[in-house]
Design an enzyme around this catalytic site. Sequence first.
Site: not given
Ligand code: COA
Length: 374
Positions: A157
């Site tokens: 990135c």
């Molecule tokens: N649809 C519905 N639910 C989903 C889902 C989807 N597509 N993906 C994950 N979930 C669920 C998870 O299973 C979890 O459920 P649980 O609490 O019962 O275990 C819940 O939603 C939260 O998941 P989590 O992975 O903790 O979500 P988050 O709020 O951290 O968001 C990202 C996920 C990827 C959007 C977030 O972590 C993020 O953007 N991180 C930054 C890293 C990044 O973007 N990197 C890219 C490369 S630079």
Amino acid sequence: MSSSVVISGSGLWTPEYSVSNEELVDAYNGYAEQFNLTNKDAINSGEVAAKPFSSAEFIEKASGICSRYTYIKDGILDIHRMRPLIPQRNEDELSDQAEIAIHAAKSALKSANKTADDIDVVIVACAYTQRSYPAIAIEVQEALGIKGFGFDMLVACSAATFALHRAYEMLAAGTAKSVLVVNPELTSPQVNYCDRDSHFIFGDVATAVVVENKETVTSEHAFEILSTKAVTQYSNNIRSNFGYVSRANDSDPFAADKLFHQAGRKVFKEVCPMAAEHITEHLARHQLTSEQVNRWWLHQANINMNTLITRKLLGREPSKQEAPIVLDTYANTASAGSIIAFNLYHQDMQAGDYGLLCSFGAGYSIGSLVLKKL
Ligand code: COA
């Protein structure tokens, strides 16, 4: 340094096709349902984990992404395929990545008021290149009729900002007269559309920037690069294991570890403070405070990351104009995100205004440039 180094133009190529959250979720949920039916016994015995369902509301809330562009849409929504269908081109045809790079490069040259004769270095900087050699940059150089040299560089990135650092250094050292930095971010082939946690994250795009000395600038909207700053710190939290050794490993090229995967929560927690600290230190080099920065062209991975970082820096929420977001329509486009924001949101700026361009992502890698409108 003999002369000021300037960004004199930028270009953006947006693919023809887009995929909405709803379309993507429908396809993924169809695939998951099928997978769970086919593997019913193994799931019931605990041998295989059932595929959970995805939701468009979750995606928008967790990431700010509503839609993404794709170079080729065919295959992505086919529940029996779950990956784009990109026909292989012959060796005498332009490669896919060079083609999209050239679209963005031409638009950057036009905006910088330059022709191929004015450029002597081409850097193709992105998260993946579709082959190892010959460099995509040399193919782009040839197609545009540029004399000089070109090379590819991969820093996930942060590839675009790190390439701008190289361009800045070449201009400052007098080893180049004008550098074309191109970011053909063809991310869709590396997305695991079968993984609920990451199937929504990425989109395809190409961006380009022209960097030259202040003396040669003739464009309307030019920005002096006051300085560049980079930092890397090793982390396995964002990773792809696909590589040229995969064949010798006798490993499955379709396995999930060969595609983009991440520990999203850890990335969020670790990268946000790193980025905020990096930016504060960089601005301090110029005795600038965050409040003096008129525009924040930040990496576009997740809207909540950008909100957290700018809140840490400003102590308040920035306006949409101060810190533009392009995630809603473009999604995460790897290193091109901050360049899309720059390309779309700079023409209203006044002479003397400051802007901060910053990427953060896999590696970890963070790159930033402090810019001043001429
Ligand atoms: N649809 C519905 N639910 C989903 C889902 C989807 N597509 N993906 C994950 N979930 C669920 C998870 O299973 C979890 O459920 P649980 O609490 O019962 O275990 C819940 O939603 C939260 O998941 P989590 O992975 O903790 O979500 P988050 O709020 O951290 O968001 C990202 C996920 C990827 C959007 C977030 O972590 C993020 O953007 N991180 C930054 C890293 C990044 O973007 N990197 C890219 C490369 S630079």
